[in-house]
Scaffold this motif. Sequence first.
Motif, mmCIF file in Angstrom:
data_model
loop_
_atom_site.group_PDB
_atom_site.id
_atom_site.type_symbol
_atom_site.label_atom_id
_atom_site.label_comp_id
_atom_site.label_asym_id
_atom_site.label_seq_id
_atom_site.Cartn_x
_atom_site.Cartn_y
_atom_site.Cartn_z
ATOM 1 N N SER A 37 0.842 -1.205 0.000
ATOM 2 C CA SER A 37 0.000 0.000 0.000
ATOM 3 C C SER A 37 0.874 1.252 0.000
ATOM 4 O O SER A 37 1.836 1.348 0.771
ATOM 5 N N ILE A 38 0.521 2.195 -0.859
ATOM 6 C CA ILE A 38 1.131 3.531 -0.839
ATOM 7 C C ILE A 38 0.040 4.497 -0.385
ATOM 8 O O ILE A 38 -0.917 4.757 -1.116
ATOM 9 N N VAL A 39 0.174 4.995 0.825
ATOM 10 C CA VAL A 39 -0.831 5.885 1.411
ATOM 11 C C VAL A 39 -0.465 7.325 1.068
ATOM 12 O O VAL A 39 0.696 7.723 1.177
ATOM 13 N N ILE A 40 -1.462 8.118 0.650
ATOM 14 C CA ILE A 40 -1.230 9.538 0.411
ATOM 15 C C ILE A 40 -2.294 10.344 1.155
ATOM 16 O O ILE A 40 -3.403 9.857 1.401
ATOM 17 N N GLY A 41 -1.942 11.573 1.497
ATOM 18 C CA GLY A 41 -2.834 12.399 2.312
ATOM 19 C C GLY A 41 -3.707 13.348 1.544
ATOM 20 O O GLY A 41 -4.251 14.300 2.119
ATOM 21 N N PHE A 42 -3.864 13.105 0.238
ATOM 22 C CA PHE A 42 -4.647 13.999 -0.599
ATOM 23 C C PHE A 42 -5.594 13.190 -1.474
ATOM 24 O O PHE A 42 -5.398 11.993 -1.665
ATOM 25 N N GLY A 43 -6.610 13.838 -1.997
ATOM 26 C CA GLY A 43 -7.658 13.147 -2.726
ATOM 27 C C GLY A 43 -7.278 12.773 -4.143
ATOM 28 O O GLY A 43 -6.251 13.208 -4.672
ATOM 29 N N PRO A 44 -8.113 11.952 -4.787
ATOM 30 C CA PRO A 44 -7.893 11.571 -6.182
ATOM 31 C C PRO A 44 -7.828 12.800 -7.085
ATOM 32 O O PRO A 44 -8.595 13.752 -6.924
ATOM 33 N N GLY A 45 -6.890 12.772 -8.035
ATOM 34 C CA GLY A 45 -6.758 13.885 -8.966
ATOM 35 C C GLY A 45 -5.784 14.955 -8.522
ATOM 36 O O GLY A 45 -5.417 15.826 -9.322
ATOM 37 N N SER A 46 -5.363 14.934 -7.260
ATOM 38 C CA SER A 46 -4.383 15.908 -6.779
ATOM 39 C C SER A 46 -3.022 15.593 -7.395
ATOM 40 O O SER A 46 -2.788 14.505 -7.934
ATOM 41 N N GLY A 47 -2.096 16.563 -7.324
ATOM 42 C CA GLY A 47 -0.762 16.344 -7.872
ATOM 43 C C GLY A 47 -0.077 15.156 -7.233
ATOM 44 O O GLY A 47 0.574 14.350 -7.907
ATOM 45 N N THR A 48 -0.227 15.019 -5.907
ATOM 46 C CA THR A 48 0.392 13.898 -5.207
ATOM 47 C C THR A 48 -0.231 12.576 -5.628
ATOM 48 O O THR A 48 0.460 11.560 -5.754
ATOM 49 N N ASP A 49 -1.534 12.576 -5.860
ATOM 50 C CA ASP A 49 -2.230 11.362 -6.295
ATOM 51 C C ASP A 49 -1.746 10.927 -7.677
ATOM 52 O O ASP A 49 -1.475 9.737 -7.906
ATOM 53 N N ILE A 50 -1.620 11.874 -8.601
ATOM 54 C CA ILE A 50 -1.131 11.559 -9.945
ATOM 55 C C ILE A 50 0.271 10.982 -9.873
ATOM 56 O O ILE A 50 0.598 9.972 -10.510
ATOM 57 N N LEU A 51 1.101 11.621 -9.063
ATOM 58 C CA LEU A 51 2.478 11.154 -8.878
ATOM 59 C C LEU A 51 2.510 9.737 -8.307
ATOM 60 O O LEU A 51 3.248 8.868 -8.784
ATOM 61 N N SER A 76 -4.617 18.247 6.529
ATOM 62 C CA SER A 76 -3.298 18.571 5.954
ATOM 63 C C SER A 76 -2.371 17.360 5.966
ATOM 64 O O SER A 76 -1.201 17.451 6.334
ATOM 65 N N ALA A 77 -2.893 16.231 5.560
ATOM 66 C CA ALA A 77 -2.145 14.964 5.438
ATOM 67 C C ALA A 77 -1.797 14.330 6.778
ATOM 68 O O ALA A 77 -1.050 13.346 6.826
ATOM 69 N N GLN A 78 -2.344 14.835 7.877
ATOM 70 C CA GLN A 78 -2.068 14.232 9.183
ATOM 71 C C GLN A 78 -2.617 12.809 9.281
ATOM 72 O O GLN A 78 -1.989 11.931 9.884
ATOM 73 N N ILE A 79 -3.798 12.583 8.705
ATOM 74 C CA ILE A 79 -4.445 11.270 8.814
ATOM 75 C C ILE A 79 -3.579 10.200 8.158
ATOM 76 O O ILE A 79 -3.327 9.135 8.720
ATOM 77 N N ASN A 105 3.236 21.205 8.740
ATOM 78 C CA ASN A 105 2.383 20.848 9.889
ATOM 79 C C ASN A 105 3.049 21.021 11.250
ATOM 80 O O ASN A 105 2.391 21.457 12.204
ATOM 81 N N PRO A 106 4.334 20.674 11.392
ATOM 82 C CA PRO A 106 4.954 20.813 12.720
ATOM 83 C C PRO A 106 4.937 22.235 13.272
ATOM 84 O O PRO A 106 5.081 22.425 14.484
ATOM 85 N N TYR A 107 4.725 23.221 12.390
ATOM 86 C CA TYR A 107 4.758 24.621 12.834
ATOM 87 C C TYR A 107 3.385 25.302 12.850
ATOM 88 O O TYR A 107 3.245 26.369 13.429
ATOM 89 N N ILE A 108 2.397 24.687 12.226
ATOM 90 C CA ILE A 108 1.083 25.344 12.201
ATOM 91 C C ILE A 108 0.058 24.642 13.096
ATOM 92 O O ILE A 108 -1.044 25.144 13.269
ATOM 93 N N PHE A 109 0.440 23.477 13.631
ATOM 94 C CA PHE A 109 -0.423 22.779 14.579
ATOM 95 C C PHE A 109 0.301 22.655 15.921
ATOM 96 O O PHE A 109 1.500 22.371 15.962
ATOM 97 N N LYS A 110 -0.421 22.850 16.995
ATOM 98 C CA LYS A 110 0.194 22.768 18.323
ATOM 99 C C LYS A 110 0.651 21.360 18.664
ATOM 100 O O LYS A 110 1.604 21.175 19.418
ATOM 101 N N SER A 111 -0.043 20.373 18.132
ATOM 102 C CA SER A 111 0.366 18.986 18.364
ATOM 103 C C SER A 111 0.052 18.157 17.132
ATOM 104 O O SER A 111 -0.882 18.464 16.380
ATOM 105 N N LEU A 112 0.856 17.118 16.918
ATOM 106 C CA LEU A 112 0.664 16.205 15.793
ATOM 107 C C LEU A 112 0.630 14.769 16.317
ATOM 108 O O LEU A 112 1.283 14.455 17.319
ATOM 109 N N PRO A 113 -0.086 13.887 15.628
ATOM 110 C CA PRO A 113 -0.128 12.476 16.063
ATOM 111 C C PRO A 113 1.081 11.683 15.570
ATOM 112 O O PRO A 113 1.074 10.461 15.586
#
Length: 327
Positions: A37-51, A76-79, A105-113
């Motif tokens: 599995s290659i997991v990506i944090g963006f929806g179908p059709g996004s640049g990352t998805d095409i890549l 923002s791709a946290q999931i 994300n490390p700078y715009i969110f107070k905490s990350l999972p």
Amino acid sequence: MKNRLIRLVVSLTAVLGLAAHLSAASAPASYPDRPVSIVIGFGPGSGTDILARLLAEQLRIELGQPFVVENKPGASAQIAASAVSKAAPDGYTLLLTSNSSHSVNPYIFKSLPYDPIGDFTPLGGIAYFPFILAVNASLPVNTAEELVQYAHAHKGKLNYAYGTPAVQIPAEALNRLLDLQATGIPYKSSPEAMNDVVGGRADFLVVDLASARPHLQSGRLRALAATTAQRSSLAPELPTIEETLGISDFDLAAWTGLFGPANLPEDIAQRLSDALLRILAKPELRDQLLTAGAEPTPSGRQDFAVLVERQLKIWGDKVHAAGIEPQ
């Protein structure tokens, strides 16, 4: 004599068994033996998805097993990043991600999972989606220097549009570092932000070159500079922010790369990294990436790990310069 012979046979059997076990454990040829599995944090059709889909097909050819793209968009791709950080380190769950999860994300969110450095095994760099500084074509400026001069002559009257934190950060950093005194206007997405710049309801923005290209070609948007450290092969005529405005370490773009969970076995990590480099060396794939607006930037495991840490610092510095507080 008989007892010695029995002990010798037992010893040889144990040694041979251990050798076979070690050989099997270290033999990269045994991986993969089922779909990956290659997991990506963006929806179908996004640049990352095409890549991801381009690479998944090439990895299937290289390694002989299906590589299946799984879209886990949101936060923002946290999931997606969190899911892979908690996956078994066996090479069957990978993360194809960008600066969003690991630099911004490390700078715009107070905490990350997840920990962007400690929870992942870097496997290799893939490509950049370059960002550009662009203005409404009716604005009487043709260079980044002229935009600064125009803003200083019209203090407090300009505004810029942004749709995501990744493009807000470079825009607001420029705004503050150059004392433009422009007002940032948030939008739900980058296309909406760009449409308002094109329509004259906002004056400028930072946007990815791929998305902006149709408006640049139509003459409704004017590109002034690239926000990368070096000029992009996708627009070699465009100077960088550092060249034109003299701001050092202004290297902000949507980099992409492949990761596994932390503690990925060395042989599996190397096998994936080597396959990625072979794939990205193919002229036909390079052409496909360039057509999609991505500039190939292949790198091995060690170089990619250095880039990830360096980009984390650069984005942190620019978030600080932009005065953006974590939420």
